[in-house]
Write an enzyme that holds these catalytic residues in place. Structure first.
Site, short mmCIF file in Angstrom:
data_model
loop_
_atom_site.label_atom_id
_atom_site.label_comp_id
_atom_site.label_asym_id
_atom_site.label_seq_id
_atom_site.Cartn_x
_atom_site.Cartn_y
_atom_site.Cartn_z
N CYS A 1 0.84 -1.20 0.00
CA CYS A 1 0.00 0.00 0.00
C CYS A 1 0.87 1.25 0.00
O CYS A 1 1.55 1.53 -0.98
CB CYS A 1 -0.98 -0.03 1.17
SG CYS A 1 -2.29 1.20 1.00
N HIS B 1 -3.72 -5.41 1.13
CA HIS B 1 -3.11 -5.65 2.45
C HIS B 1 -3.31 -7.09 2.90
O HIS B 1 -4.21 -7.36 3.70
CB HIS B 1 -3.79 -4.76 3.49
CG HIS B 1 -3.44 -3.32 3.42
ND1 HIS B 1 -2.31 -2.81 4.01
CD2 HIS B 1 -4.08 -2.28 2.86
CE1 HIS B 1 -2.27 -1.49 3.82
NE2 HIS B 1 -3.33 -1.15 3.11
N GLU C 1 -1.65 -8.53 5.13
CA GLU C 1 -1.39 -8.58 6.57
C GLU C 1 -2.60 -8.15 7.39
O GLU C 1 -2.63 -8.34 8.60
CB GLU C 1 -0.16 -7.71 6.91
CG GLU C 1 -0.42 -6.22 7.09
CD GLU C 1 -0.72 -5.46 5.80
OE1 GLU C 1 -0.81 -6.10 4.74
OE2 GLU C 1 -0.87 -4.22 5.87
#
Lengths: 980, 280
Positions: free
Chosen positions: B109, B234, B236
């Site tokens: 990002c 994302h 994560e």
């Protein structure tokens, strides 16, 4: 002032946003062909000039050359009809300019000094022939006169040279000394001093409201007569801040009638929490209630979570973006300022605004001067402001709501809340306790002090009227705050570098330092050490300024070097501005002269007590006289289109709700993406637990029955969490009263009834209040287009927010119908209770019968549903709320993109049955295999309505009354805000 | 929740190589990035960029450099641009030296935006230069929603990944490059992930599958040497099954089929791949 000024203009060769931007202006009614955007950086220096070669390299650092181009000191060449440049007024926070300055400093090694800066502005190049009145309206859309400067040129005026370079430096000529103020005035003159402020000796103008009434001014006069001297302006302004309704909550604290001698707060809110905590004994979930910047409950054996919800109404009325942004980053500081610093982990929001499709002609001044902002402007601004605050701070914003009513056109309500998380202890220190010691240094960290936000606390304690101060407007700088938030919560706290911390919010340093001084019993501040944004501020301004992004800490002498070193390495400005003492006094010096010396006891407890009187209000509203239609298809579609019932997903998707990696149940649910009533978020990695958040709000009920209104709000806030599987004994509540005209005995009676409802609701469910806030004068006083005085007061609004700990998030339940063949139940009784309902509003009558709730049986029912969810017997659950049962069924159906066959099991008028807002109900879907176990588990309070299946929502009441494709329901549900 | 990866042979131990996760100036996803690496078996330090500049921490002690998500400098002057300038103006030699070693760099990002502005992707011929841009989203506002990604080439990052299902949350993720650059990316196998429909068919630029208007549906690319990955979504932020947007429906389905619930999500595969690279 700067002698070298250069302009760098940046544009996209092919702007990807151009179409959306142009479409937006067209949708607002501007006949434009295209609107192009140029970003402008104005670099102003005086000690050194940059060469053209250096400026070219600076320009290269401000663009991505793959898609952007720039000019230095040359006008952007383009085809257009009108050029509009929008920048900031002097002194307004300019984050983009600051970042550009830092980049230039980093690259060139040159440090900008006083009178040197980079200013950002935006140049809109408008294609299309706009009529003059349209241009005027366009300027009002692009710029807020309280914040922005605007320069307009036609294509001819723009010519080859383009726009003129402007460097908006602040230029002040205040006397840097404190003045004494004579309070030996007659009562009329004294009252004027309280209302309009101290007369400035230089300009002769009033400085803005102190919001002190006569008894308060008499008490101050007596105190200083006792000292044998006159107060200084610093002292008077400081007392006004500390004693403001905003800070001292006098209306909630004062005795009321004969039955509430201890005031509503102690009698209803605090007493409820005390009773619950006592009853629950070692099962008490409260850690810190009411005393700190946020309330805190137990998360698990290691962690606690905090919650606080604030309002930022008056600033948002004047500058919706800046007001909402400072609202959310301000309440973030209530988290960072809890105990020794909790980490902000969830933001929540709520907006009460006028219907954005209306544009009422209301003015703050006579002769159509200073029009109010349109509801659409306010909505766009507050939505954007809270978004920027949360997004830039890396705090997810999953939970929120939006409520529309004409009574919010004069003053919108902007609620902003933050949940924090922190370990209960670090080593031997309890992190939820703090105390400044005598001898600790007073350290201010974060942003610098300017004139922004002066009189914010006293201003929000007054109704908005023609004299509302412009300096009440502030724009936040979330990145400055992010920098100190990170270093405090993730580093300094656990290194033990400070002993106490609090937010500089309302009242600025004056309130923060004086509040912390209670811990050590005294303080001594040197105002001339406070870092300023620009020179020329008077001592009283420095002391009460509400410039954003600041906190005050108590740092022990022996840890000061380590603390300051860490702050410097994280590029966070930190300044020692004084020392905590045990003198019992608040002493403030400026350039060697004592400008304030007031006893802490008088400062905090010298406020004269009041005794408020209330007058009961009895209302009798017309009932709707419309027979039940034969078919309700059209009615259901019309209801789904109502702005308080339809999708407002455009807000959810522009708010980052996944950062920090804890998303479990987000703002929208199911394949059909319907906004849920509650969200669930993991805040501790590796833990099975999660934080559930919900809320309840029924402002329309207030004008009929404020007691039941409060019960309804509490019930819905709790029910939202029960539906996702949070057990009742893990839930705590927060109250936010946003009242109107709180000097009117009838409004006070409504307040009292609502507060009684809070006590009864909270104690019946055994859900303690842990934090609360009130805002008592949400009234607009101005004029219509014909100079007739107009007062618009908000609906008496009570927001109940709920926070609950989910024991195991894998057992949580979402709202969407899951599979064909699942059974549909309603839990709880439906009665003919439509007073203040969305349906009656749709029919044009308020009605009278507001829903009542049997609290005892509701509590038992919620316990049974919790057990059924724990046992995995429930496929989906959703609370019935605004709009009633059929709206809940439709939403469950849309969310799952599955139809339903429903038969109404009641002889009640079908429309009343379907749209009644009776409390305590859920819509639940259950796998057929779990039917028996579920029904037994619910003990007969779940009524089977039908089954999930097909592609239509079909409802019969002896005869078919609704048969609509789910796809059509979904399209209708999304339509009203489709273009946002 | 226990990670099932813990039961897979060879995944139990934590590798000795360490990751460095950049922080400061508004980067905000450093903690969940560290958690994802930890679960995959790699230790990491979160290091403020100023500590690298001051020399109190050294990049050379690490094998993985991560620029995590965030809003560095509030996206002012272009997302990732100001932070990239800070790196270029202060740490450029260290970064170049790091890239010469057998090391990996990941940007997610805001991290991808920083890598793009530093020119570390695509870095044709191992020469950093700005060749791509992550422009403002076509809709002009931040977009936060789950997207489905599929790998567009087989490399160390995408090995064994059928698809990813994770959030995007950005205002400027609209991938752009010239025709010539696009050809080189595609022919060189440097397109790592593309946005796709739920059935893994191409998004073809259609919102919301392609959430921002990215050219050729590109969600992430690698450097020419394959050691640097930049991606907008994302992984994560959705490490666990219960983080996935559709988990309640999937759970109900699995329960009715009598199947166990997974604890880890598909997205963790990316982090396992990083650890597998160092495991050799």
């Amino acid at each position: 002032m700067a002698s070298h000024i250069h302009r760098i203009e940046v544009r996209y060769r092919d702007d990807p946003r151009q179409k959306t931007r142009t479409d937006r202006f067209r949708s607002l009614g501007f006949p434009v062909d295209a609107v192009n955007l140029v970003d402008v950086y104005t670099i102003a220096t005086r000690a050194r000039d940059f060469s053209q070669a250096e400026l070219a390299e600076i320009g290269a650092q401000l663009v991505n050359p793959v898609v952007q181009e720039y000019t230095v000191d040359k006008a952007t060449r383009a085809a257009f009809d009108l050029a509009i440049e929008v920048g900031f007024l002097p002194g307004v926070t300019d984050n983009v300019g600051t970042t550009a300055r830092q980049t230039i400093e980093d690259y060139s090694g040159y440090r900008f000094g006083e009178g040197e800066a980079v200013f950002s502005s935006q140049l809109f190049l408008v294609c299309g022939a706009l009529p003059p009145e349209s241009v005027e309206r366009l300027l009002a859309t692009l710029a807020n006169p309280l914040v922005n400067r605007v320069h307009v040129k036609t294509r001819e005026e723009y010519g080859e040279r383009g726009m003129d370079p402007v460097a908006p430096f602040v230029s002040l000529h205040e006397l840097p000394t404190a003045e004494t103020v004579d309070l030996d005035l007659d009562d009329a003159e004294l009252a004027r001093l309280g209302k309009e402020g101290i007369r400035d000796p230089l300009t002769g103008e009033r400085r803005g409201p102190l919001a002190l009434d006569l008894p308060q001014l008499h008490a101050i006069r007596n105190y200083f007569r006792g000292l044998g001297r006159k107060p200084t302006d610093v002292e008077l302004e400081s007392l006004a801040q500390t004693w403001s309704e905003h800070c001292k909550h006098t209306i909630f604290a004062s005795a009321m009638d004969d039955d509430v001698p201890d005031g509503l707060y102690r009698t209803c809110i605090q007493a409820a929490t005390n009773a619950i905590r006592k009853e629950r004994g070692d099962r008490d979930i409260c850690v810190t209630v009411f005393t700190d910047n946020s309330g805190a409950i137990v998360f698990d054996e290691t962690f606690l979570v905090t919650h606080k919800v604030e309002t930022h109404n008056s600033p948002s009325a004047l500058d919706p973006f800046g007001g909402a942004l400072t609202g959310i980053v301000g309440v973030n500081r209530d988290t960072i300022g809890f105990g020794l610093g909790a980490k902000p982990c969830i933001n929540v929001y709520g907006y009460c605004v006028g219907d954005p499709d209306t544009d009422p002609a209301l003015f703050r001044g006579k002769d159509r001067e200073r029009p109010i902002l349109s509801p659409r402007r306010i909505l766009d601004g507050v939505v954007h402001g809270v978004g920027v605050g949360g997004n830039c701070s890396g705090i997810p914003t999953p939970q929120g709501w939006c409520y529309f009513h004409d009574r919010y056109v004069g003053k919108p309500l902007v609620f902003a809340g933050t949940v924090g998380v922190m370990p209960r202890v670090h080593g031997k220190r309890k992190l939820y306790e703090k105390r400044a010691w005598p001898g600790d240094l007073i350290v201010m960290v974060g942003g610098r002090v300017g004139k922004d936000g002066i009189h914010g606390a006293t201003f929000s304690s007054e109704a908005l009227d023609p004299a509302s101060p412009v300096t009440a407007v502030q724009i936040g700088d979330p990145i400055t705050q992010k920098k100190f938030s990170d270093v405090i919560v993730k580093e300094a706290r656990d290194l033990g570098l400070y002993r106490s911390i609090t937010d500089n919010g309302a009242g600025g340093l004056s309130c923060a330092v004086a509040e912390m001084a209670k811990e050590s019993n005294g303080c001594h501040v040197f105002l001339d050490r406070v870092p300023l944004k620009y020179p020329g501020m008077a001592p009283w301004e420095i002391w009460i300024s509400e410039s954003q992004e600041r906190m005050t800490l108590a740092v022990p002498e022996e840890r000061l070097d380590a603390f300051m070193d860490l702050m410097q390495r994280r590029e966070v400005e930190a300044t020692v501005i004084g020392r905590f003492t045990s003198s019992g006094r608040c002493v403030v010096e400026c350039h060697g002269a004592v400008v304030m010396d007031v006893g802490l006891d008088f400062l905090h407890d010298g406020l004269p007590k009041k005794h408020l009187k209330t007058t009961p209000v009895v209302t009798r509203n017309p009932e709707p006289a419309v027979p039940c239609p034969d078919r309700l298809d059209a009615t259901l579609l019309a209801m789904l289109r109502r702005k308080n019932l339809c999708s407002r997903e455009f807000i959810s998707t522009q708010y980052d709700h996944t950062v920090q990696g804890g998303h479990v149940l987000g703002p929208v649910q199911g394949p059909g993406r319907v906004q849920g009533c509650a969200t669930l978020t993991k805040v501790v990695p590796g833990s099975e637990r999660g934080v559930g958040l919900s809320q309840g709000l029924f402002p329309l009920y207030s004008e009929i029955d404020p007691y039941r209104m409060a019960i309804a709000a509490i019930d819905l806030a709790i029910r939202g969490l029960i539906a996702i599987g949070v057990p009742l004994d893990a839930i705590a509540l927060l109250d936010n009263f946003c009242w109107c005209s709180s000097d009117d005995p009838e409004r006070l009676w409504q307040l009292k009834r609502a507060a009684f409802g809070c006590y009864d609701g909270a104690t019946a469910f055994s859900t303690p209040f842990i934090s609360g806030k009130d805002s008592m004068f949400n009234d607009f006083s101005g004029f219509d287009g014909e100079n007739n005085p107009v007062k618009v007061s908000v609906l008496p609004t009570l927001l109940i927010s709920s926070i609950g700990i989910h024991p195991a998030v894998t057992s949580a339940v979402s709202m969407d119908a899951k599979f064909e063949g699942d059974l549909v139940y309603v839990i709880g009784e439906t009665r003919e209770e439509l007073g203040g309902s969305e349906y009656f509003l749709h029919l044009g009558s308020l009605g009278n019968r507001v829903p009542a709730l049997d609290l005892g049986s509701a509590r038992a029912r919620y316990g049974r549903l919790t057990k059924a969810i724990e046992r995995g017997l429930v496929a989906s659950a959703f609370p019935v709320s605004h709009g009633g049962l059929i709206i809940a069924l439709a939403k469950v159906s849309i969310a799952g993109r599955l139809g339903m066959e429903i038969a109404i099991p009641s002889a009640m008028r079908p429309d009343f049955y379907l749209f009644s807002e009776s409390l305590g109900r859920f819509v639940v879907t259950v796998s057929p295999g779990n039917r028996q176990a579920f029904e037994e588990s619910m003990g007969g309070v779940a009524m089977l309505l039908g089954r999930v299946g097909g592609s239509c929502l079909r409802v019969t009441a002896g005869r078919p009354i609704i048969d609509l494709p789910v796809a059509e329901l979904e399209a209708t549900y999304r339509a009203p805000f489709g273009g946002y | 929740m226990k990670s099932p990866a813990g039961s897979v042979p060879g995944r139990k131990s934590t590798i000795p190589e360490k990751g460095l996760i950049m922080s400061g100036y508004g980067i905000n996803s450093e903690m969940e990035t560290q958690e994802a690496l930890r679960r995959a078996g790699m230790r990491s330090d979160i290091v403020h960029i100023n500590d690298l500049i001051a020399g109190t921490k050294r990049l050379s002690e690490y094998r993985l450099l991560v620029f995590p998500g965030g809003f560095s400098y509030g996206d002012d002057t272009g997302a990732g641009n100001a932070y990239a300038n800070r790196v270029r103006n202060n740490l450029w030699d260290d970064v170049c030296e790091f890239l010469d070693g057998d090391n990996l760099v990941l940007g997610i990002c805001n991290g991808f935006q920083i890598l793009a502005n530093l020119g570390l992707v695509p870095a044709f011929g191992r020469t950093p230069a700005r060749e791509i841009a992550l422009m403002p989203n076509r809709k002009g506002v931040l977009e936060c929603r789950f997207v489905t990604l599929k790998p567009a080439s087989e490399n160390l990052w995408t090995r064994g990944i059928s698809h990813l299902y994770c959030p995007v949350s950005h205002g400027e993720g609209n991938f752009y490059c010239t025709d010539e650059t696009l050809n080189r990316l595609e022919s060189g196998g440097m397109v790592a992930f593309t946005y796709c429909r739920d059935d893994l068919g191409p998004a073809n630029g259609e919102f919301p599958y392609n959430p921002n208007g990215s050219r050729a549906d590109i969600a992430g690319i690698t450097s020419e040497d394959g050691k640097v990955l930049g991606m907008m979504p994302h992984p994560e932020r959705a490490m666990e099954f219960v983080n996935l947007y559709d988990w309640p429906l999937m759970k109900e389905k699995l329960v009715r089929e009598g199947k166990p619930l997974p604890s880890e999500s598909v997205n963790m595969r990316l982090f396992h791949n990083i650890v597998d690279f160092f495991r050799g």
